[in-house]
Design an enzyme around this catalytic site. Structure first.
Site: not given
Ligand code: NAI
Length: 329
Positions: A295, A175, A155-156, A263, A232-234, A205-206, A258
């Site tokens: 964050h 991905d 999504k992001i 953290e 901005t992920s982890r 990615c997560p 971020d």
């Molecule tokens: P999502 O689940 O919609 O997308 C994650 C994508 O990563 C999926 O398409 C998945 O197939 C892909 N993925 C899984 N394993 C992978 C790998 N080994 N290599 C590459 N891609 C891979 O999650 P969303 O909502 O897009 O969130 C992404 C990340 O953003 C979350 O995991 C979270 O860590 C982070 N996040 C950060 C926030 C912030 O405030 N900075 C707030 C919300 C989320």
């Protein structure tokens, strides 16, 4: 129905109170204490509790909640790595979360960080405030017609890809699954190719075993000189010591973070001065081409409203036995 809201910040109340008016059947009490075994007994008499990613929702906490009659755990966040899902299932506690509350909120911050480090906006802001109108140290590059490499196109990442498209960038992505919504303007490549071709790399990615420290010195060396890296992920997607090594090798035009490895809680409030002297985050901050935010990706009006709305809907759904994509247990 009664809901006890743990670790309530002022901004939580501001976003939940107006939305709560749409759910008059839910009565919320807010407390500042974090959810952990010590504070779990406070939930006696409540149907459900609301917790954040920072809570301890492990086996002991869940057992105490269950013993005190709590039936629902409402996570007001997407991640649930802090929840003992098996224990919740064993106890029959329903756990729900808020996935994807506002991908644009995080993606817009990612692009904001990319722009800020490219054009040194933090430096420009301070210079002009000190009456220094020179341009020294401010030269950036155009994003137009450059290549953005997006790691993780959920999504992001998809929202970030759309933003980069708006800047006239070429977009490549890596991905494990290709996102069909992006097929018209995103070229999927291997991770190595992404590293070697991108002018801007943004991580979406997560954090998992196979993504832990994916940005390490070996991969940094595959990147173009003058690349911009945004995370901005982890935090632990990046090996901070090796990132510092890469910065010292002059690999990066800029780095925008971020999230960072150290953290847990607020780095500055929770750590003694002594620890801070050895903090890699503090070392990162000593570089003029690094910008770190605390964050705040999720922290927009719209995202907070969406979190509140979905969390309270989750409580109603939990009571009515409705199952959907928000289920954790
Ligand atoms: P999502 O689940 O919609 O997308 C994650 C994508 O990563 C999926 O398409 C998945 O197939 C892909 N993925 C899984 N394993 C992978 C790998 N080994 N290599 C590459 N891609 C891979 O999650 P969303 O909502 O897009 O969130 C992404 C990340 O953003 C979350 O995991 C979270 O860590 C982070 N996040 C950060 C926030 C912030 O405030 N900075 C707030 C919300 C989320």
């Amino acid at each position: 129905m009664r809901l006890l809201f743990y670790a309530a910040k002022v901004y939580d109340r501001k976003s939940f109170e107006p939305v709560n008016e749409e759910f008059p059947e839910i009565e919320i009490d807010y407390i500042e204490h974090e959810l952990e075994p010590l504070t779990a007994p406070l939930a006696k008499g409540y149907d459900g509790i609301c917790a954040f990613v920072s809570a301890d929702v492990g086996s002991e906490t869940l057992q105490i909640l269950h013993d005190n009659g709590v039936k629902y755990v409402l996570m007001r966040c997407a991640g649930y790595n802090n929840v003992d899902v098996d224990k919740a299932k064993e106890l029959g506690i329903t756990v729900k979360r808020v996935p994807g509350y506002s991908p644009e909120a995080v993606a817009e911050l990612a692009m904001g960080l990319a722009l800020a480090v490219n054009r040194r906006l933090y430096k420009a802001y301070n210079k002009v405030r000190e009456n220094d109108y020179t341009l020294k140290g401010l030269r950036g590059v155009n994003f137009y017609q450059k290549t953005a490499g997006i790691v993780g196109t959920g999504k992001i990442g998809a929202a970030m890809a759309r933003i980069c498209k708006g800047f006239g960038m070429n977009i490549i992505a890596y991905d494990v699954y290709e996102n069909p919504d992006l097929k018209d303007f995103v070229e999927y490549v291997s991770l190595d190719e992404l590293f070697s071709r991108s002018d801007l790399i943004s991580l979406h990615c997560p954090l998992m075993d196979n993504t832990y420290h994916m940005i390490n010195i070996e991969n940094i060396k595959k990147m173009k000189d003058g690349v911009i890296l945004v995370n901005t992920s982890r935090g632990a997607l990046v090996d901070t010591d090796e990132l510092i090594e890469g910065i010292r090798l002059n690999k990066f035009l800029g780095v925008g973070l971020d999230v960072y490895e150290e953290e847990t809680g607020n780095v500055y409030e929770d750590r003694s001065d002594e620890i801070m002297q050895h903090s890699v985050t503090a070392r990162l901050l000593s570089f003029p081409n690094v910008m770190i935010t605390s964050h705040q990706g999720f922290y927009t009006l719209e995202a907070l409203e969406a979190i509140a709305h979905t969390t309270l809907t989750n409580m109603i759904d939990a009571k009515n036995g409705v199952h959907n994509g928000n289920d954790v247990a």
